[in-house]
Design a protein around this motif. Sequence first.
Motif, PDB file in Angstrom:
ATOM      1  N   GLU A  68      36.238   1.487  28.200  1.00 19.72           N
ATOM      2  CA  GLU A  68      36.041   0.196  28.876  1.00 19.72           C
ATOM      3  C   GLU A  68      35.379  -0.818  27.948  1.00 19.72           C
ATOM      4  OE1 GLU A  68      34.244  -1.577  33.067  1.00 19.72           O
ATOM      5  OE2 GLU A  68      34.249   0.575  32.727  1.00 19.72           O
ATOM      6  N   PHE A  69      34.415  -0.350  27.122  1.00 19.56           N
ATOM      7  CA  PHE A  69      33.782  -1.247  26.153  1.00 19.56           C
ATOM      8  C   PHE A  69      34.834  -1.835  25.221  1.00 19.56           C
ATOM      9  CE2 PHE A  69      29.596   1.364  26.382  1.00 19.56           C
ATOM     10  CZ  PHE A  69      29.158   0.611  27.463  1.00 19.56           C
ATOM     11  N   GLN A  70      35.747  -0.989  24.758  1.00 16.45           N
ATOM     12  CA  GLN A  70      36.806  -1.460  23.853  1.00 16.45           C
ATOM     13  C   GLN A  70      37.724  -2.454  24.562  1.00 16.45           C
ATOM     14  OE1 GLN A  70      38.729   2.039  22.170  1.00 16.45           O
ATOM     15  NE2 GLN A  70      37.963   1.423  20.164  1.00 16.45           N
ATOM     16  N   GLU A  71      38.141  -2.108  25.764  1.00 17.36           N
ATOM     17  CA  GLU A  71      39.065  -2.965  26.506  1.00 17.36           C
ATOM     18  C   GLU A  71      38.473  -4.341  26.786  1.00 17.36           C
ATOM     19  OE1 GLU A  71      40.068  -0.778  30.029  1.00 17.36           O
ATOM     20  OE2 GLU A  71      41.304   0.665  28.934  1.00 17.36           O
ATOM     21  N   LYS A  72      37.173  -4.367  27.093  1.00 18.63           N
ATOM     22  CA  LYS A  72      36.515  -5.622  27.464  1.00 18.63           C
ATOM     23  C   LYS A  72      35.838  -6.294  26.279  1.00 18.63           C
ATOM     24  CE  LYS A  72      35.848  -4.484  32.316  1.00 18.63           C
ATOM     25  NZ  LYS A  72      34.885  -4.311  33.409  1.00 18.63           N
ATOM     26  N   ASP A  73      36.037  -5.739  25.076  1.00 12.64           N
ATOM     27  CA  ASP A  73      35.443  -6.280  23.863  1.00 12.64           C
ATOM     28  C   ASP A  73      33.922  -6.381  23.967  1.00 12.64           C
ATOM     29  OD1 ASP A  73      35.715  -7.126  21.249  1.00 12.64           O
ATOM     30  OD2 ASP A  73      35.750  -9.250  21.817  1.00 12.64           O
ATOM     31  N   VAL A  74      33.319  -5.303  24.452  1.00  9.12           N
ATOM     32  CA  VAL A  74      31.867  -5.228  24.589  1.00  9.12           C
ATOM     33  C   VAL A  74      31.302  -4.476  23.388  1.00  9.12           C
ATOM     34  CG1 VAL A  74      29.966  -4.282  25.965  1.00  9.12           C
ATOM     35  CG2 VAL A  74      31.975  -5.257  27.116  1.00  9.12           C
ATOM     36  N   GLN A  75      30.298  -5.075  22.750  1.00  4.18           N
ATOM     37  CA  GLN A  75      29.615  -4.407  21.643  1.00  4.18           C
ATOM     38  C   GLN A  75      28.382  -3.715  22.204  1.00  4.18           C
ATOM     39  OE1 GLN A  75      29.224  -7.935  18.939  1.00  4.18           O
ATOM     40  NE2 GLN A  75      29.767  -6.396  17.420  1.00  4.18           N
ATOM     41  N   ILE A  76      28.225  -2.446  21.861  1.00  2.81           N
ATOM     42  CA  ILE A  76      27.020  -1.716  22.270  1.00  2.81           C
ATOM     43  C   ILE A  76      26.422  -1.054  21.035  1.00  2.81           C
ATOM     44  CG2 ILE A  76      28.388   0.301  22.961  1.00  2.81           C
ATOM     45  CD1 ILE A  76      26.119   0.746  25.131  1.00  2.81           C
ATOM     46  N   VAL A  77      25.109  -1.216  20.869  1.00  4.52           N
ATOM     47  CA  VAL A  77      24.402  -0.601  19.754  1.00  4.52           C
ATOM     48  C   VAL A  77      23.152   0.060  20.317  1.00  4.52           C
ATOM     49  CG1 VAL A  77      23.262  -0.955  17.529  1.00  4.52           C
ATOM     50  CG2 VAL A  77      25.232  -2.370  18.148  1.00  4.52           C
ATOM     51  N   ILE A  78      22.963   1.309  19.954  1.00  4.92           N
ATOM     52  CA  ILE A  78      21.782   2.059  20.371  1.00  4.92           C
ATOM     53  C   ILE A  78      20.787   2.030  19.221  1.00  4.92           C
ATOM     54  CG2 ILE A  78      20.930   4.359  20.982  1.00  4.92           C
ATOM     55  CD1 ILE A  78      23.696   4.871  22.270  1.00  4.92           C
ATOM     56  N   PHE A  79      19.499   1.839  19.534  1.00  6.74           N
ATOM     57  CA  PHE A  79      18.504   1.852  18.454  1.00  6.74           C
ATOM     58  C   PHE A  79      17.218   2.539  18.909  1.00  6.74           C
ATOM     59  CE2 PHE A  79      17.383  -1.981  20.773  1.00  6.74           C
ATOM     60  CZ  PHE A  79      16.001  -2.021  20.711  1.00  6.74           C
ATOM     61  N   GLY A  80      16.432   2.933  17.909  1.00  5.97           N
ATOM     62  CA  GLY A  80      15.101   3.485  18.164  1.00  5.97           C
ATOM     63  C   GLY A  80      15.083   4.927  18.632  1.00  5.97           C
ATOM     64  N   LEU A  81      16.152   5.667  18.387  1.00  8.03           N
ATOM     65  CA  LEU A  81      16.199   7.060  18.853  1.00  8.03           C
ATOM     66  C   LEU A  81      15.151   7.924  18.148  1.00  8.03           C
ATOM     67  CD1 LEU A  81      20.046   7.755  18.866  1.00  8.03           C
ATOM     68  CD2 LEU A  81      18.572   7.595  20.872  1.00  8.03           C
ATOM     69  N   LEU A  82      14.432   8.720  18.925  1.00  9.32           N
ATOM     70  CA  LEU A  82      13.549   9.725  18.337  1.00  9.32           C
ATOM     71  C   LEU A  82      14.444  10.752  17.638  1.00  9.32           C
ATOM     72  CD1 LEU A  82      11.120  10.319  21.348  1.00  9.32           C
ATOM     73  CD2 LEU A  82      10.729   8.893  19.334  1.00  9.32           C
ATOM     74  N   GLU A  83      13.915  11.406  16.634  1.00 16.92           N
ATOM     75  CA  GLU A  83      14.726  12.326  15.834  1.00 16.92           C
ATOM     76  C   GLU A  83      15.395  13.396  16.699  1.00 16.92           C
ATOM     77  OE1 GLU A  83      16.810  13.835  12.822  1.00 16.92           O
ATOM     78  OE2 GLU A  83      15.690  11.960  12.781  1.00 16.92           O
ATOM     79  N   LYS A  84      14.645  13.997  17.627  1.00 13.40           N
ATOM     80  CA  LYS A  84      15.225  15.091  18.437  1.00 13.40           C
ATOM     81  C   LYS A  84      16.336  14.571  19.356  1.00 13.40           C
ATOM     82  CE  LYS A  84      11.615  14.798  21.969  1.00 13.40           C
ATOM     83  NZ  LYS A  84      10.506  15.457  22.620  1.00 13.40           N
ATOM     84  N   VAL A  85      16.226  13.321  19.814  1.00 14.15           N
ATOM     85  CA  VAL A  85      17.268  12.733  20.660  1.00 14.15           C
ATOM     86  C   VAL A  85      18.469  12.348  19.788  1.00 14.15           C
ATOM     87  CG1 VAL A  85      17.817  10.864  22.279  1.00 14.15           C
ATOM     88  CG2 VAL A  85      15.551  11.932  22.326  1.00 14.15           C
ATOM     89  N   HIS A  86      18.184  11.798  18.620  1.00  9.05           N
ATOM     90  CA  HIS A  86      19.245  11.413  17.681  1.00  9.05           C
ATOM     91  C   HIS A  86      20.101  12.627  17.314  1.00  9.05           C
ATOM     92  CE1 HIS A  86      20.882  10.182  13.651  1.00  9.05           C
ATOM     93  NE2 HIS A  86      21.265   9.188  14.416  1.00  9.05           N
ATOM     94  N   GLN A  87      19.467  13.781  17.137  1.00 10.54           N
ATOM     95  CA  GLN A  87      20.191  14.997  16.770  1.00 10.54           C
ATOM     96  C   GLN A  87      21.228  15.371  17.825  1.00 10.54           C
ATOM     97  OE1 GLN A  87      20.438  16.666  13.926  1.00 10.54           O
ATOM     98  NE2 GLN A  87      19.162  15.019  13.142  1.00 10.54           N
ATOM     99  N   VAL A  88      20.919  15.129  19.099  1.00 10.37           N
ATOM    100  CA  VAL A  88      21.858  15.442  20.178  1.00 10.37           C
ATOM    101  C   VAL A  88      23.104  14.563  20.045  1.00 10.37           C
ATOM    102  CG1 VAL A  88      22.188  15.540  22.679  1.00 10.37           C
ATOM    103  CG2 VAL A  88      19.971  16.159  21.695  1.00 10.37           C
ATOM    104  N   PHE A  89      22.907  13.282  19.735  1.00  4.77           N
ATOM    105  CA  PHE A  89      24.039  12.368  19.522  1.00  4.77           C
ATOM    106  C   PHE A  89      24.893  12.854  18.348  1.00  4.77           C
ATOM    107  CE2 PHE A  89      21.593   9.612  22.213  1.00  4.77           C
ATOM    108  CZ  PHE A  89      22.490   8.688  22.736  1.00  4.77           C
ATOM    109  N   VAL A  90      24.228  13.291  17.272  1.00  2.30           N
ATOM    110  CA  VAL A  90      24.933  13.736  16.071  1.00  2.30           C
ATOM    111  C   VAL A  90      25.710  15.022  16.350  1.00  2.30           C
ATOM    112  CG1 VAL A  90      24.619  14.601  13.708  1.00  2.30           C
ATOM    113  CG2 VAL A  90      23.339  12.601  14.492  1.00  2.30           C
ATOM    114  N   ILE A  91      25.073  15.980  17.005  1.00  2.00           N
ATOM    115  CA  ILE A  91      25.710  17.269  17.293  1.00  2.00           C
ATOM    116  C   ILE A  91      27.000  17.061  18.090  1.00  2.00           C
ATOM    117  CG2 ILE A  91      25.467  19.394  18.667  1.00  2.00           C
ATOM    118  CD1 ILE A  91      22.449  19.326  17.792  1.00  2.00           C
ATOM    119  N   LEU A  92      26.971  16.131  19.037  1.00  2.00           N
ATOM    120  CA  LEU A  92      28.143  15.886  19.875  1.00  2.00           C
ATOM    121  C   LEU A  92      29.105  14.859  19.268  1.00  2.00           C
ATOM    122  CD1 LEU A  92      26.461  15.995  23.382  1.00  2.00           C
ATOM    123  CD2 LEU A  92      27.904  17.709  22.323  1.00  2.00           C
ATOM    124  N   GLY A  93      28.754  14.328  18.083  1.00  2.00           N
ATOM    125  CA  GLY A  93      29.645  13.404  17.403  1.00  2.00           C
ATOM    126  C   GLY A  93      29.623  11.989  17.948  1.00  2.00           C
TER     127      GLY A  93
END
Length: 112
Positions: A68-93
Amino acid sequence: MLKIENIDQNDHIVLQLKGEIDASNSVDLDAAIQEMLNKGAKKILVDCAQLEYISSAGLGVFMSYLEEFQEKDVQIVIFGLLEKVHQVFVILGLDKLITIKTTQQDALEAML
């Protein structure tokens, strides 16, 4: 417990997440994102500096909106992730599907 706050800035919205996102409250995150899209938001910064935990259900919410973000041309950026939370994003790609930056300034610059 999860606290969600929408902060309207000049040309973007900051979605501030505090606490933990799990299966029981991921619906709140879903509702917050849907509300922003309904308002016509085109630039969303997700502030995760105070997000201590995110479950696969929470990540699933972000994943469910990618098309939906792509279809509606919505930009989303996540910032400030703690390392342990960031790792979850990385593990799941998800770090390859959603832009992730260290600071709010970096996130803003990524949207230009």
